[in-house]
Design an enzyme around this catalytic site. Structure first.
Site, PDB file in Angstrom:
ATOM      1  N   CYS A 177       1.430  -1.562   4.611  1.00  0.00           N
ATOM      2  CA  CYS A 177       1.108  -0.136   4.764  1.00  0.00           C
ATOM      3  C   CYS A 177       1.816   0.492   5.953  1.00  0.00           C
ATOM      4  CB  CYS A 177      -0.404   0.057   4.847  1.00  0.00           C
ATOM      5  SG  CYS A 177      -1.203  -0.703   6.296  1.00  0.00           S
ATOM      6  N   HIS A 223      -5.688   0.394   7.897  1.00  0.00           N
ATOM      7  CA  HIS A 223      -4.796   0.843   6.832  1.00  0.00           C
ATOM      8  C   HIS A 223      -4.227   2.217   7.182  1.00  0.00           C
ATOM      9  CE1 HIS A 223      -3.150   0.621   2.824  1.00  0.00           C
ATOM     10  NE2 HIS A 223      -3.711   1.754   2.456  1.00  0.00           N
ATOM     11  N   HIS A 235       0.861   4.804  -0.317  1.00  0.00           N
ATOM     12  CA  HIS A 235       0.603   3.716   0.628  1.00  0.00           C
ATOM     13  C   HIS A 235       0.961   2.402  -0.036  1.00  0.00           C
ATOM     14  CE1 HIS A 235      -3.672   2.998  -1.125  1.00  0.00           C
ATOM     15  NE2 HIS A 235      -3.093   3.942  -1.847  1.00  0.00           N
TER      16      HIS A 235
END
Length: 272
Positions: A177, A223, A235
């Site tokens: 990510c 994240h 993502h």
């Protein structure tokens, strides 16, 4: 001492062993600072975006003078294809000198001719690559207009569609990510922190959620995602069924809505 990355994708490990966790990847042509040679065959390095890890020394060309000469050369970046080959001559039949991934940096000599760009590799070998594969190598923001720069960041992130998830990865061979977010910005000439949080000293600051726009970063616990506008974001996720680059929505009426992420959005970060 500085060094030039001389491998398509150089692993940066948490410890100086092949079995340790991958924390990042340095891409071909990047220069790194060698902090110490901590174990046989391994060096602790710091990247130009201030991330640290252990790299195999066989994938580095060490030496301040070599790095100085390399940094002074005009550069282009592999941008418009996932991967490419540097060939021995300006023909597809040329033999492969070096294979590279998106984000790799090569030195260039002169202007492209007949669709081919003459290049210089970090070890001094000359080669050729189809010029359409290369993009500008930005060391400052690629656009002065905010709207254009926001679109450029989102478009750079979208280049990684189809890439599977790799913890610590930042190339089309596998990306995580924060690797996706950092590469989207790096391709546009902006260096941000490589992990999924805002760190002082890097050009991302928190803004109210209602002000988020295209190109901003969305932070969740552990994240990060790139906002595409209109309630959508991209993502890279290791979640089963996704395994890599994914686009999701904040709109509950959309089929790709993820309630878990919508509920866990903690911070919106912006360069602007």
């Amino acid at each position: 001492m500085k060094a030039i990355v001389n491998a398509a994708v150089c692993p940066l490990k948490a410890e100086p062993t092949w079995e340790s966790t991958l924390v990042d990847e340095a891409l071909y042509g990047m220069t790194v600072e060698i902090l110490e040679e901590s174990a046989p065959g391994w060096a602790k390095v710091r990247t130009h975006y201030r991330y640290e890890g252990y790299a195999p020394v066989e994938q580095l060309i060490a030496g301040d003078e070599s790095a100085k000469v390399w940094e002074a050369l005009p550069k282009r970046v592999v941008r418009n294809r996932n991967c490419c080959d540097i060939l021995s001559r300006p023909k597809v039949q040329g033999w492969i000198l070096q294979s590279l991934t998106r984000g790799a940096v090569v030195a260039v000599e002169g202007e492209a001719e007949n669709g081919w760009q003459k290049t210089l590799l970090a070890d001094g070998r000359g080669g050729y690559v189809q010029s359409s594969i290369l993009g500008e190598h930005y060391t400052s923001p690629c656009c002065t207009d905010e709207a254009e720069l926001r679109r450029a960041i989102a478009e750079a992130a979208m280049l990684y569609q189809g890439t599977h998830y790799r913890w610590g990865g930042k190339s089309p061979l596998g990306i995580d990510c924060s690797g996706l977010a950092s590469m989207a910005y790096m391709l546009c000439g902006i260096l941000i922190y490589r992990d999924a949080n805002i760190v002082e000293g890097f050009p991302i600051h928190e803004i109210p959620r209602e002000r988020m726009q295209t190109g901003d970063l969305l932070f969740f616990p552990g994240h990060v995602a790139v906002y595409l506008g209109n309630g959508r974001y991209c993502h890279s996720t290791g979640r089963a069924g996704d395994d890599g680059f994914t686009i999701n929505s904040f709109n509950p009426n959309d089929s790709d809505f993820r309630a878990d992420l919508a509920e866990r959005l903690t911070v919106v970060g912006s360069y602007f």
